[in-house]
Design an enzyme around this catalytic site. Structure first.
Site, PDB file in Angstrom:
ATOM      1  N   TYR A 177     -11.589  -5.096  -2.874  1.00 47.94           N
ATOM      2  CA  TYR A 177     -10.848  -4.963  -1.317  1.00 47.94           C
ATOM      3  C   TYR A 177     -11.467  -5.972  -0.568  1.00 47.94           C
ATOM      4  O   TYR A 177     -10.741  -6.465   0.311  1.00 47.94           O
ATOM      5  CB  TYR A 177     -11.166  -3.514  -1.028  1.00 47.94           C
ATOM      6  CG  TYR A 177     -10.695  -3.257   0.336  1.00 47.94           C
ATOM      7  CD1 TYR A 177      -9.394  -2.723   0.456  1.00 47.94           C
ATOM      8  CD2 TYR A 177     -11.278  -3.258   1.608  1.00 47.94           C
ATOM      9  CE1 TYR A 177      -8.610  -2.524   1.451  1.00 47.94           C
ATOM     10  CE2 TYR A 177     -10.846  -2.853   2.860  1.00 47.94           C
ATOM     11  CZ  TYR A 177      -9.453  -2.682   2.677  1.00 47.94           C
ATOM     12  OH  TYR A 177      -8.909  -2.171   4.181  1.00 47.94           O
TER      13      TYR A 177
ATOM     14  N   ASN B 153       1.835  -4.666   6.937  1.00 47.31           N
ATOM     15  CA  ASN B 153       0.741  -3.568   7.039  1.00 47.31           C
ATOM     16  C   ASN B 153       0.371  -3.104   5.766  1.00 47.31           C
ATOM     17  O   ASN B 153      -0.514  -2.158   5.578  1.00 47.31           O
ATOM     18  CB  ASN B 153       1.252  -2.545   8.081  1.00 47.31           C
ATOM     19  CG  ASN B 153       0.196  -1.580   8.061  1.00 47.31           C
ATOM     20  OD1 ASN B 153      -0.692  -1.509   8.877  1.00 47.31           O
ATOM     21  ND2 ASN B 153       0.681  -0.181   7.636  1.00 47.31           N
TER      22      ASN B 153
END
Length: 267
Positions: free
Chosen positions: A171, A106
């Protein structure tokens, strides 16, 4: 005819046990936000939790939250961009609990937003390091251990791993990479009984977003209107999806990216 998974689920309901009892779950980026809520959710459902993160103070806080709810947890300081750290992380899970059953990769950041032509090599390395390289390194060292018990991997991608978005090009590229890496890895390890999936959240009211934008209200005002449900998500909602992807209820699901995005990508 009752399947093995259905039988296990029924037996669990009859005995009152949790399906994650006596398992071990490793959560990177477990010091805050989605990672913290996921770690706590696993702990509440009976797993022994290894919390990995860069900040010892916040990591220990996650451990205390799990212990206060009756669970067992340990923290290991980890920079997922460094292979030595990642190896130490999984070794810590084995030395502490003796096995590894579930991994949630994560750890991430929003990179360096701005026009593509103005980004630097350092911006690229910073964004790709945690968001993509960190996922690859984590899976590299988790898979051999999961092979001993089957198990699951859930990688945190993003709705930006499915669409483009201006001035977030690095990103977007990193999260598209996470989705692709997840699909390829799922095919490689399917015959080992390991399932690999991703969760792709939309905008979520996390500490990282609150710090960046100036509080929960600003997060909602900035991102809420772009989601058909009219609001941003909560870390708990994403954590619930991660736990489901790690559970027997999703036993025929692998190589997928589950969008938890309030309808954002359905537009």
């Amino acid at each position: 005819m009752v399947s093995q998974n259905e039988s296990q689920h029924r037996d669990s309901e009859m005995t009152g046990t949790n399906q994650f009892d006596n398992t071990v779950a490793l959560i990177t980026g477990g010091s805050s936000g989605i990672g913290r809520k996921t770690a706590v959710a696993f702990g509440q459902q009976g797993a022994n939790v290894v919390v990995a993160g860069r900040t010892t103070t916040e990591g220990d806080k996650t451990v205390r939250l799990i212990e206060d709810s009756g669970g067992s947890a340990t923290f290991v300081k980890t920079d997922v961009t460094r292979e030595d750290d990642v190896k130490q992380m999984v070794d810590h899970a084995i030395s502490t609990y003796g096995r590894l059953d579930h991994a949630v990769n994560n750890a991430g950041n929003v990179g360096v937003p701005g026009p593509l032509a103005e980004r630097t090599e350092d911006d690229w390395e910073y964004t790709m390091g945690v968001n993509l390289k960190g996922v690859w390194l984590s899976m590299k060292h988790e898979i051999p251990l999961l092979h001993e018990s089957g198990g699951t991997i859930v990688n945190t991608a993003s709705d930006f791993g499915h669409v483009g978005f201006e001035e977030f090009s690095l990103y977007v590229a990193a999260k598209h990479g996470v989705v692709g890496l997840t699909r390829a890895a799922a095919l490689e390890v399917a015959d080992q009984g390991i399932r690999v999936n991703a969760v792709s959240p939309g905008a979520v009211d996390t500490p990282m977003n609150r710090d960046r934008l100036g509080g929960s209200k600003a997060v909602q005002e900035t991102f809420g209107p772009s989601h058909p449900l009219g609001r941003v998500g909560t870390p708990e909602e994403v954590a619930d999806a991660i736990v489901w992807l790690s559970s027997e209820q999703s036993s025929f699901v692998t190589g997928q990216s589950l969008l938890v995005d309030g309808g954002y990508t359905a537009q």
